[in-house]
Design a protein around this motif. Structure first.
Motif, PDB file in Angstrom:
ATOM      1  N   SER A  23      -3.717  -6.780 -14.249  1.00 42.10           N
ATOM      2  CA  SER A  23      -4.258  -5.504 -13.148  1.00 42.10           C
ATOM      3  C   SER A  23      -5.259  -6.280 -12.527  1.00 42.10           C
ATOM      4  O   SER A  23      -5.497  -5.970 -11.180  1.00 42.10           O
ATOM      5  CB  SER A  23      -4.343  -4.350 -13.691  1.00 42.10           C
ATOM      6  OG  SER A  23      -3.339  -3.759 -14.392  1.00 42.10           O
ATOM      7  N   LYS A 141       0.846  -4.869 -10.371  1.00 44.52           N
ATOM      8  CA  LYS A 141       0.938  -4.682  -8.714  1.00 44.52           C
ATOM      9  C   LYS A 141       0.329  -3.245  -8.525  1.00 44.52           C
ATOM     10  O   LYS A 141      -0.304  -3.101  -7.513  1.00 44.52           O
ATOM     11  CB  LYS A 141       2.277  -4.821  -8.157  1.00 44.52           C
ATOM     12  CG  LYS A 141       3.015  -6.229  -8.549  1.00 44.52           C
ATOM     13  CD  LYS A 141       3.293  -7.066  -7.344  1.00 44.52           C
ATOM     14  CE  LYS A 141       3.741  -8.421  -7.433  1.00 44.52           C
ATOM     15  NZ  LYS A 141       3.345  -9.208  -8.315  1.00 44.52           N
ATOM     16  N   ILE A 142       0.901  -2.127  -9.266  1.00 46.21           N
ATOM     17  CA  ILE A 142       0.548  -0.910  -8.770  1.00 46.21           C
ATOM     18  C   ILE A 142      -1.214  -0.903  -9.039  1.00 46.21           C
ATOM     19  O   ILE A 142      -1.573  -0.438  -8.105  1.00 46.21           O
ATOM     20  CB  ILE A 142       1.197   0.185  -9.665  1.00 46.21           C
ATOM     21  CG1 ILE A 142       2.873   0.163  -9.376  1.00 46.21           C
ATOM     22  CG2 ILE A 142       0.533   1.650  -9.278  1.00 46.21           C
ATOM     23  CD1 ILE A 142       3.721   1.195 -10.244  1.00 46.21           C
ATOM     24  N   THR A 143      -1.378  -1.030 -10.244  1.00 50.98           N
ATOM     25  CA  THR A 143      -2.759  -1.049 -10.608  1.00 50.98           C
ATOM     26  C   THR A 143      -3.545  -1.974  -9.969  1.00 50.98           C
ATOM     27  O   THR A 143      -4.847  -1.716  -9.726  1.00 50.98           O
ATOM     28  CB  THR A 143      -3.055  -1.315 -11.980  1.00 50.98           C
ATOM     29  OG1 THR A 143      -2.260  -2.183 -12.293  1.00 50.98           O
ATOM     30  CG2 THR A 143      -2.655   0.103 -12.970  1.00 50.98           C
ATOM     31  N   LEU A 145      -2.898  -2.946  -6.594  1.00 49.36           N
ATOM     32  CA  LEU A 145      -2.962  -2.563  -5.313  1.00 49.36           C
ATOM     33  C   LEU A 145      -3.622  -1.353  -4.800  1.00 49.36           C
ATOM     34  O   LEU A 145      -4.172  -1.223  -3.741  1.00 49.36           O
ATOM     35  CB  LEU A 145      -1.315  -2.601  -4.797  1.00 49.36           C
ATOM     36  CG  LEU A 145      -0.771  -3.791  -4.681  1.00 49.36           C
ATOM     37  CD1 LEU A 145       0.762  -3.788  -4.099  1.00 49.36           C
ATOM     38  CD2 LEU A 145      -1.370  -4.644  -3.410  1.00 49.36           C
ATOM     39  N   ILE A 146      -3.638  -0.248  -5.689  1.00 44.02           N
ATOM     40  CA  ILE A 146      -4.039   0.944  -5.468  1.00 44.02           C
ATOM     41  C   ILE A 146      -5.558   0.790  -5.016  1.00 44.02           C
ATOM     42  O   ILE A 146      -5.934   1.362  -4.034  1.00 44.02           O
ATOM     43  CB  ILE A 146      -3.837   1.968  -6.533  1.00 44.02           C
ATOM     44  CG1 ILE A 146      -2.346   2.591  -6.430  1.00 44.02           C
ATOM     45  CG2 ILE A 146      -4.894   3.284  -6.261  1.00 44.02           C
ATOM     46  CD1 ILE A 146      -1.880   3.457  -7.679  1.00 44.02           C
ATOM     47  N   MET A 294       1.301  -0.254   0.575  1.00 51.27           N
ATOM     48  CA  MET A 294       1.861   1.158   0.046  1.00 51.27           C
ATOM     49  C   MET A 294       3.247   1.156  -0.188  1.00 51.27           C
ATOM     50  O   MET A 294       3.650   1.698  -1.063  1.00 51.27           O
ATOM     51  CB  MET A 294       1.332   2.175   1.045  1.00 51.27           C
ATOM     52  CG  MET A 294      -0.121   2.362   0.859  1.00 51.27           C
ATOM     53  SD  MET A 294      -0.867   3.755   1.596  1.00 51.27           S
ATOM     54  CE  MET A 294      -0.138   5.127   0.502  1.00 51.27           C
ATOM     55  N   SER A 296       5.200  -1.332  -1.276  1.00 52.29           N
ATOM     56  CA  SER A 296       5.272  -2.026  -2.375  1.00 52.29           C
ATOM     57  C   SER A 296       4.844  -1.232  -3.541  1.00 52.29           C
ATOM     58  O   SER A 296       5.548  -1.050  -4.582  1.00 52.29           O
ATOM     59  CB  SER A 296       4.436  -3.406  -2.275  1.00 52.29           C
ATOM     60  OG  SER A 296       4.483  -4.038  -3.495  1.00 52.29           O
ATOM     61  N   ILE A 297       3.823  -0.456  -3.448  1.00 55.94           N
ATOM     62  CA  ILE A 297       3.441   0.454  -4.449  1.00 55.94           C
ATOM     63  C   ILE A 297       4.478   1.567  -4.880  1.00 55.94           C
ATOM     64  O   ILE A 297       4.763   1.817  -5.968  1.00 55.94           O
ATOM     65  CB  ILE A 297       2.170   1.313  -4.352  1.00 55.94           C
ATOM     66  CG1 ILE A 297       0.952   0.207  -4.184  1.00 55.94           C
ATOM     67  CG2 ILE A 297       1.701   2.279  -4.966  1.00 55.94           C
ATOM     68  CD1 ILE A 297      -0.374   0.923  -3.625  1.00 55.94           C
ATOM     69  N   TYR A 298       4.920   2.237  -3.721  1.00 50.53           N
ATOM     70  CA  TYR A 298       6.022   3.074  -3.939  1.00 50.53           C
ATOM     71  C   TYR A 298       7.273   2.460  -4.514  1.00 50.53           C
ATOM     72  O   TYR A 298       8.087   3.334  -5.375  1.00 50.53           O
ATOM     73  CB  TYR A 298       6.564   3.648  -2.591  1.00 50.53           C
ATOM     74  CG  TYR A 298       5.487   4.920  -2.141  1.00 50.53           C
ATOM     75  CD1 TYR A 298       5.221   5.832  -3.140  1.00 50.53           C
ATOM     76  CD2 TYR A 298       4.880   4.784  -0.867  1.00 50.53           C
ATOM     77  CE1 TYR A 298       4.293   7.047  -2.704  1.00 50.53           C
ATOM     78  CE2 TYR A 298       3.938   5.773  -0.715  1.00 50.53           C
ATOM     79  CZ  TYR A 298       3.472   6.758  -1.406  1.00 50.53           C
ATOM     80  OH  TYR A 298       2.696   7.697  -1.092  1.00 50.53           O
ATOM     81  N   LYS A 300       7.335   0.060  -6.715  1.00 50.09           N
ATOM     82  CA  LYS A 300       7.002  -0.118  -7.924  1.00 50.09           C
ATOM     83  C   LYS A 300       7.185   1.247  -8.810  1.00 50.09           C
ATOM     84  O   LYS A 300       7.326   1.363 -10.049  1.00 50.09           O
ATOM     85  CB  LYS A 300       5.729  -1.005  -8.411  1.00 50.09           C
ATOM     86  CG  LYS A 300       5.683  -2.206  -7.445  1.00 50.09           C
ATOM     87  CD  LYS A 300       6.603  -3.159  -7.865  1.00 50.09           C
ATOM     88  CE  LYS A 300       6.623  -4.309  -6.964  1.00 50.09           C
ATOM     89  NZ  LYS A 300       7.986  -5.023  -6.992  1.00 50.09           N
TER      90      LYS A 300
END
Ligand SMILES: Nc1ncnc2c1ncn2[C@@H]1O[C@H](COP(=O)(O)OP(=O)(O)OP(=O)(O)O)[C@@H](O)[C@H]1O
Length: 580
Positions: A23, A141-143, A145-146, A294, A296-298, A300
Motif C-alpha cells: 500500500s 490500489k485502494i489504500t 490511491l485514497i 476514484m 479505479s478505487i470504486y 476495486k
C-alpha cells in the motif's frame, strides 16, 4: 494492527505485512507518476514567462536532467511496487493453501460428511485465487490511491478553494450510487457462488460416475443435464455482472461530469481574473487524474465486496473446530469399553443409540446386523475417524476422545470395505503399513496375505504400478494388499470390515487361515455380513437400527430365539425367506 489486518482478511502475518508495504509503495508510485506532469507544467510556466519577457528559456539543460531523474524514479518505483506486490501475493496464496491443507488434516471426519469435496476444493483453489487477485490488483490500489486523492484535494484547495469545492461536488454523489448498489451486487454474487458450487459438484459426480453413466446408457441425459447447467451458469453470470456494470457506469459518468463543472466555473473565474490560465490548466489535469483514480478505487471497492464473501468462506474453514484430544497414554491393555454410546452424522438422525459392550484384548468381537444398522460406523468411531456425541468409549481405561489421533492410529490397523490405494507399486502400497519396513518385511507380509498369487504373475512383480486407487487390480487383489498392510503393521488392535467378501472361496480360506494367525493376542473387531465367517468369534454383537439387540458367543445366541438365530438358520438353509 498487523494481527487485525491478518484476521480481517484471512491472511498470514507475513501476508498482512506485504499488504501494508505494498500500500505504501503504491502510494509512492502514484506520487512519482505525477512528476512528469508537474515537470511539464513547470516547463510550460517557464516558457510562457520567457515568451512574455521576450527571452530564451534559460535552464533547458536543468529540465533535461530532471526529465532523466523522473524516468529513473518511475522505473524504480514501478519495479519495487511490482516485486513487492505480485511476488509477495503469490507467496501468500501458496502459504494460505498450505495452511488450509494443514487445517484439513486436523478436522474430524464429520466435517467431510457435511461439506461437499467440491466446495472444499473451490475454497482452496477459487477463493484463494480470488484473494490473490484482490491483494495484487485491488486492495493496495485502494489504500494507495485514497490518500493520494486527499492530497490532490488539499493541493487544489491551496490554489483555489472555490473551484476545489465545485470539483468535489461529484464525490458524495458517486459514493451514494456506490452504496445504493451494494445490496444488488451482494445478492447477485451469492447466487453466482451457489451456481458455481452446483456446477463443480456436477462435474465431479460426472467424472466419478462415468462408468455407471455408460453402463446405464445415460450419455444423452448427462449431456442434456450439463447443457442446462452451463446455460444456467451463463445466465447467472450475466445477472451477476449487471448491477456492477450499471453502478460503475453511473459512477464514472457522475465523476467525469466534474470536469465539465471545472471547465464552466474555471473559465468564468478566469475571465473574472480570479484564476490564471496555468492554474486552470493544473485544475483540469489534476481533477481528471483524481476522477480517474476514484473510478479505479470504486472498481476495486466493488471487487472487495465480492472478495468479502470469499474471505468469509475461508475464515469459516479456518474456524472449524479441530479434532480434540492430545494425550498419549501408556496402555496397560487394549480393551474397548463402550458405555451408552450415541452418534449421529446429521443432527437429529441418530445412527448409534445407547450402545454398551466390551471388546477385549486377545478376543475377536464380531459386529453383525442388517445393512445400515451401524456396523461400519462403529469401526469409524472406534478408530476416531468420527467422534461420538453421547456416552463414553474407553480404550485401556482412557477416554478415546482424549487420545491424540496420530498416536491412536499407531496402535490400530484397519482393513475396510473400501480399500484406498495409491498410484505407485504394490510394494510401496504395502509399505504404507509401516514406513520404515525393509523389502524383506514387506514381501513376507505380502506372502501371508496371499499377494504372491497375483503379484508374481505381473510383469514387474511387486514393483508393478497399480493405477489410480489400484484401478488395475481386482477387488480381491486390492483387499489382499490392504490385509498385507495390516500384517506388516502388526498393531495390537485390528479392525476388519468385510475382509473376505471380495475373495473367491479358495482365497478366502487361505486369507482366513492367515488372519487367524494375525489376530492372536490382539483386540479384534470384525464386521461381517455372513455369519459363517465369524462363527469362531469370542463375542458377537448383533446390531439393529443402531442399537445392540443381542450379544454373546455363537452358542449363547443360538440358544436364544433372536435375530442371530434366524439369520444363522437362514444362511444354513434351514429357514426360508418367508419364515425370517
Ligand atoms: N458419511 C455418512 N454421512 C451420513 N450418513 C451416513 C454416513 N455413513 C453412513 N451413514 C448412514 O448411517 C447408517 C449406518 O451406516 P453404516 O455404514 O454404519 O451401516 P452398516 O451396518 O455398516 O451397513 P452395511 O452393512 O450396508 O455396510 C446408514 O443409515 C447410513 O445411511
Amino acid at each position: 494492527m498487523i494481527d487485525k489486518i491478518a484476521e480481517k482478511y484471512a491472511l498470514s502475518t507475513q501476508g498482512a505485512r506485504t499488504f501494508i508495504r505494498s500500500s505504501i509503495l503504491e502510494f509512492i508510485n502514484n506520487l512519482v507518476s505525477m512528476l512528469p506532469m508537474a515537470l511539464f507544467l513547470y516547463l510550460l510556466y517557464d516558457i510562457s514567462t520567457a515568451v512574455s519577457n521576450g527571452t530564451l528559456l534559460k535552464n533547458g539543460f536543468f529540465y533535461l536532467l530532471l526529465g532523466v531523474v523522473v524516468l529513473i524514479l518511475l522505473f524504480v518505483s514501478n519495479y519495487a511496487t511490482y516485486t513487492e506486490l505480485y511476488v509477495g501475493t503469490y507467496k501468500e496464496s501458496a502459504q494460505i493453501r498450505l495452511s488450509l491443507a494443514e487445517k484439513m488434516k486436523q478436522l474430524p471426519m464429520s466435517f467431510y460428511s457435511k461439506k461437499a469435496p467440491s466446495e472444499i476444493a473451490s475454497v482452496m483453489l477459487n477463493d484463494v485465487a480470488d484473494l490473490e487477485n484482490f491483494f495484487s490488483h485491488g486492495m493496495p490500489k485502494i489504500t494507495g490511491l485514497i490518500p493520494f486523492v486527499g492530497l490532490t484535494l488539499i493541493a487544489l484547495l491551496a490554489i483555489n478553494w472555490k473551484l476545489t469545492l465545485v470539483s468535489a461536488v461529484v464525490i458524495p454523489l458517486s459514493w451514494l450510487i456506490f452504496q445504493g448498489s451494494s445490496y444488488m451486487e451482494k445478492k447477485a454474487h451469492q447466487e453466482y457462488f451457489s451456481t458455481i458450487t452446483k456446477q463443480s459438484d456436477y462435474f465431479q459426480e460426472m467424472i466419478e460416475k462415468m462408468q455407471e453413466t455408460r453402463l446405464l446408457n445415460r450419455k444423452k441425459e448427462a449431456k442434456k443435464e450439463m447443457a442446462e447447467l452451463l446455460a444456467q451458469q451463463e445466465k447467472t453470470h450475466r445477472k451477476t455482472e449487471l448491477p456492477t456494470a450499471i453502478s460503475q457506469g453511473m459512477i464514472a459518468a457522475v465523476l467525469q461530469s466534474g470536469i465539465g463543472l471545472v471547465i464552466i466555473f474555471g473559465s468564468y473565474w478566469y475571465t473574472q481574473h480570479e484564476l490564471t490560465l496555468i492554474e486552470l490548466l493544473i485544475f483540469l489535469i489534476a481533477t481528471n487524474k483524481m476522477y480517474n483514480m476514484m473510478i479505479s478505487i470504486y472498481e476495486k471497492l466493488s471487487m472487495s465486496r465480492n472478495t468479502k464473501i470469499r474471505i468469509e468462506r475461508l475464515k469459516s474453514l479456518y474456524h472449524e473446530k479441530n479434532q480434540v484430544g492430545n494425550t498419549t497414554p501408556a496402555f496397560s491393555n487394549y480393551n474397548f469399553e463402550l458405555k451408552n454410546l450415541g452418534f449421529e452424522y446429521k443432527v437429529g438422525q441418530p445412527v448409534l443409540k445407547n450402545v454398551n459392550f466390551t471388546a477385549n484384548e486377545g478376543e475377536i468381537t464380531a459386529l453383525v446386523g442388517p445393512s445400515g444398522s451401524g456396523k461400519s460406523t462403529m469401526l469409524r468411531i472406534l478408530s476416531r475417524l468420527y467422534d461420538y456425541d453421547k456416552g463414553n468409549v474407553l480404550l485401556g481405561g482412557h477416554e478415546l476422545q482424549n487420545i491424540a489421533t496420530d498416536y491412536l492410529f499407531e496402535h490400530i490397523s484397519v482393513v475396510f470395505q473400501e480399500v484406498v490405494l495409491f498410484n505407485t507399486s504394490i510394494l510401496e502400497n504395502i509399505r504404507m503399513g509401516k514406513k520404515d519396513a525393509s523389502d524383506q518385511e514387506v514381501l513376507a507380509a505380502a506372502k501371508k496375505a496371499q499377494c504372491d498369487e497375483f503379484a508374481l504373475h505381473l510383469e514387474q512383480g511387486y514393483d508393478s504400478i497399480i493405477g489410480e486407487n489400484g484401478s488395475l487390480l481386482s477387488g480381491g487383489e486390492r483387499q489382499r494388499i490392504s490385509i498385507a498392510r495390516a500384517f506388516l503393521k502388526d498393531s495390537p488392535i485390528l479392525f476388519l470390515d468385510e475382509t473376505s467378501s471380495a475373495l473367491d472361496s479358495e482365497n478366502e480360506y487361505a486369507v482366513q487361515q492367515a488372519l487367524s494367525k494375525l489376530v492372536k493376542g490382539k483386540t479384534v473387531l470384525v464386521v461381517a455380513h455372513r455369519l459363517k465367517t465369524i462363527e469362531n468369534a469370542d463375542k458377537i454383537i448383533v446390531l439393529g437400527a443402531g442399537s445392540v439387540l443381542e450379544q454373546g458367543n455363537k452358542e449363547q445366541l443360538l440358544a436364544r430365539d433372536g435375530m442371530f438365530k434366524r439369520q444363522y438358520q437362514y444362511e444354513m438353509g434351514t429357514l426360508s425367506n418367508n419364515q425370517m
